[in-house]
Write a protein that holds these residues in place. Structure first.
Motif, short mmCIF file in Angstrom:
data_model
loop_
_atom_site.label_atom_id
_atom_site.label_comp_id
_atom_site.label_asym_id
_atom_site.label_seq_id
_atom_site.Cartn_x
_atom_site.Cartn_y
_atom_site.Cartn_z
N UNK A 179 0.97 -48.00 -48.60
CA UNK A 179 0.21 -47.09 -49.42
C UNK A 179 -1.14 -46.64 -48.85
N UNK A 180 -1.24 -45.70 -49.45
CA UNK A 180 -3.00 -44.92 -49.06
C UNK A 180 -3.48 -44.56 -50.46
N UNK A 237 -0.72 -43.32 -59.98
CA UNK A 237 -1.68 -44.49 -60.15
C UNK A 237 -1.24 -45.83 -59.48
N UNK A 238 -2.26 -46.31 -58.71
CA UNK A 238 -1.68 -48.05 -58.27
C UNK A 238 -1.43 -48.69 -59.46
N UNK A 239 -0.42 -49.32 -59.17
CA UNK A 239 0.05 -50.55 -60.52
C UNK A 239 0.41 -51.77 -59.93
N UNK A 240 0.25 -52.75 -60.77
CA UNK A 240 0.83 -54.12 -60.15
C UNK A 240 2.29 -53.96 -59.73
N UNK A 284 7.51 -57.85 -51.57
CA UNK A 284 7.35 -57.77 -49.99
C UNK A 284 5.70 -57.88 -49.71
N UNK A 285 5.60 -57.51 -48.38
CA UNK A 285 4.34 -57.54 -47.95
C UNK A 285 3.82 -55.84 -47.98
N UNK A 286 2.84 -55.70 -48.66
CA UNK A 286 2.22 -54.32 -48.84
C UNK A 286 1.02 -54.11 -48.34
N UNK A 287 0.91 -53.06 -47.46
CA UNK A 287 -0.45 -52.69 -46.70
C UNK A 287 -1.09 -51.64 -47.66
N UNK A 288 -2.30 -51.65 -48.04
CA UNK A 288 -2.82 -50.66 -48.80
C UNK A 288 -4.17 -50.30 -47.82
N UNK A 340 2.78 -44.05 -49.26
CA UNK A 340 2.65 -43.49 -50.63
C UNK A 340 1.20 -43.33 -50.99
N UNK A 341 0.87 -42.03 -51.28
CA UNK A 341 -0.60 -41.61 -51.66
C UNK A 341 -0.62 -42.14 -53.17
N UNK A 342 -1.79 -42.84 -53.74
CA UNK A 342 -2.06 -43.09 -54.92
C UNK A 342 -3.56 -43.00 -55.20
N UNK A 343 -3.81 -43.08 -56.60
CA UNK A 343 -5.18 -42.88 -56.90
C UNK A 343 -5.61 -43.98 -57.86
#
Length: 244
Positions: free
Chosen positions: A170-171, A181-184, A190-194, A216-219
């Motif tokens: 995620x970026x 929107x970034x959500x829980x 799994x392993x999520x890289x932000x 994945x682009x998020x705000x």
């Protein structure tokens, strides 16, 4: 395990069975003896930051060395789901805050990477003082694991190559075109890289490269967050998501 004073023992010194003796030296024995005035026969908690902790009886304590006996040992499995933060390097006095929250909110790790707008040059390797700050936080909150610390001098291309080992990428890009929107739930499996930009933010081409590499682009919404606030926000969402 009862709430006791906690001390860090290096994984390579961890005992294999109850009844074995271990020696505590350096900063940890100073904390045990000088600051907390621990005496022989007291019970303390030791942990190695790799999922092992236990109850230990203090057999002997001197100014520079303490001898302890393992009374109860426990092994904890590393969670299957969690977050890793990749943060654009910057000269910030608030880095210690992040290192504390990374432990308290059970982050898996942090990668400081060389962004185009980074202030200064990212170190070639993590500093010992960063690990010390993680250990202090773990002693306070009773964490079983220390986060993995990495530095990545090679820029966005190196970040993209490194990120291939993670299931989710995620970026956090504060562009007017991003509406997700970034959500829980996005951080729960799994392993999520932000990826978070430096204090000056991403250059457009830099962010576009990450999107083209399937990040994945998020705000975070319409509030402009400092990088350490953004990092803490992500950690909090991930902790909430993985505990649902």
């Amino acid at each position: 395990m009862p709430r006791l004073n906690s001390f860090y023992l290096s994984p390579d010194l961890w005992p294999s069975k109850v009844g074995e003796h271990v020696a505590l030296e350096g900063q940890e024995v100073r904390h045990m003896g000088t600051v907390l005035r621990t005496e022989p026969d007291q019970m303390v908690r030791l942990f190695d930051g790799q999922g092992h902790d236990g109850l230990f009886s203090v057999c002997d304590i001197k100014k520079r060395r303490a001898l302890l006996e393992a009374v109860q040992l426990e092994d904890h499995s590393r969670p299957a789901n969690g977050i890793i933060l990749a943060i654009g390097w910057g000269k910030s006095k608030r880095r210690n805050y992040l290192l504390e929250k990374m432990v308290e909110l059970k982050g898996f790790g942090v990668v400081f990477w060389q962004a185009t707008r980074s202030q200064g040059v990212v170190p070639a390797s993590p500093k010992d003082s960063w690990t010390d700050k993680n250990i202090q936080a773990a002693k306070q909150c009773g964490a079983h694991f220390l986060p993995e610390l990495q530095t990545l001098p090679g820029g966005v291309d190196s970040l993209i190559a490194m990120a291939k080992k993670y299931e989710n990428r995620v970026i956090a890009w504060e562009s007017d075109d991003i509406t997700t929107r970034l959500s829980p739930t996005m951080l729960a499996n799994g392993h999520t890289l932000v990826v978070i930009g430096p204090e000056g933010g991403f250059e457009d081409r830099e962010a576009q490269k990450l999107v083209e590499a399937d990040f994945i682009p998020v705000t975070f919404g319409d509030s402009i967050l400092r990088w350490e606030t953004a990092a803490t926000y992500c950690l909090s969402l991930a902790m909430f998501g993985t505990q649902e």
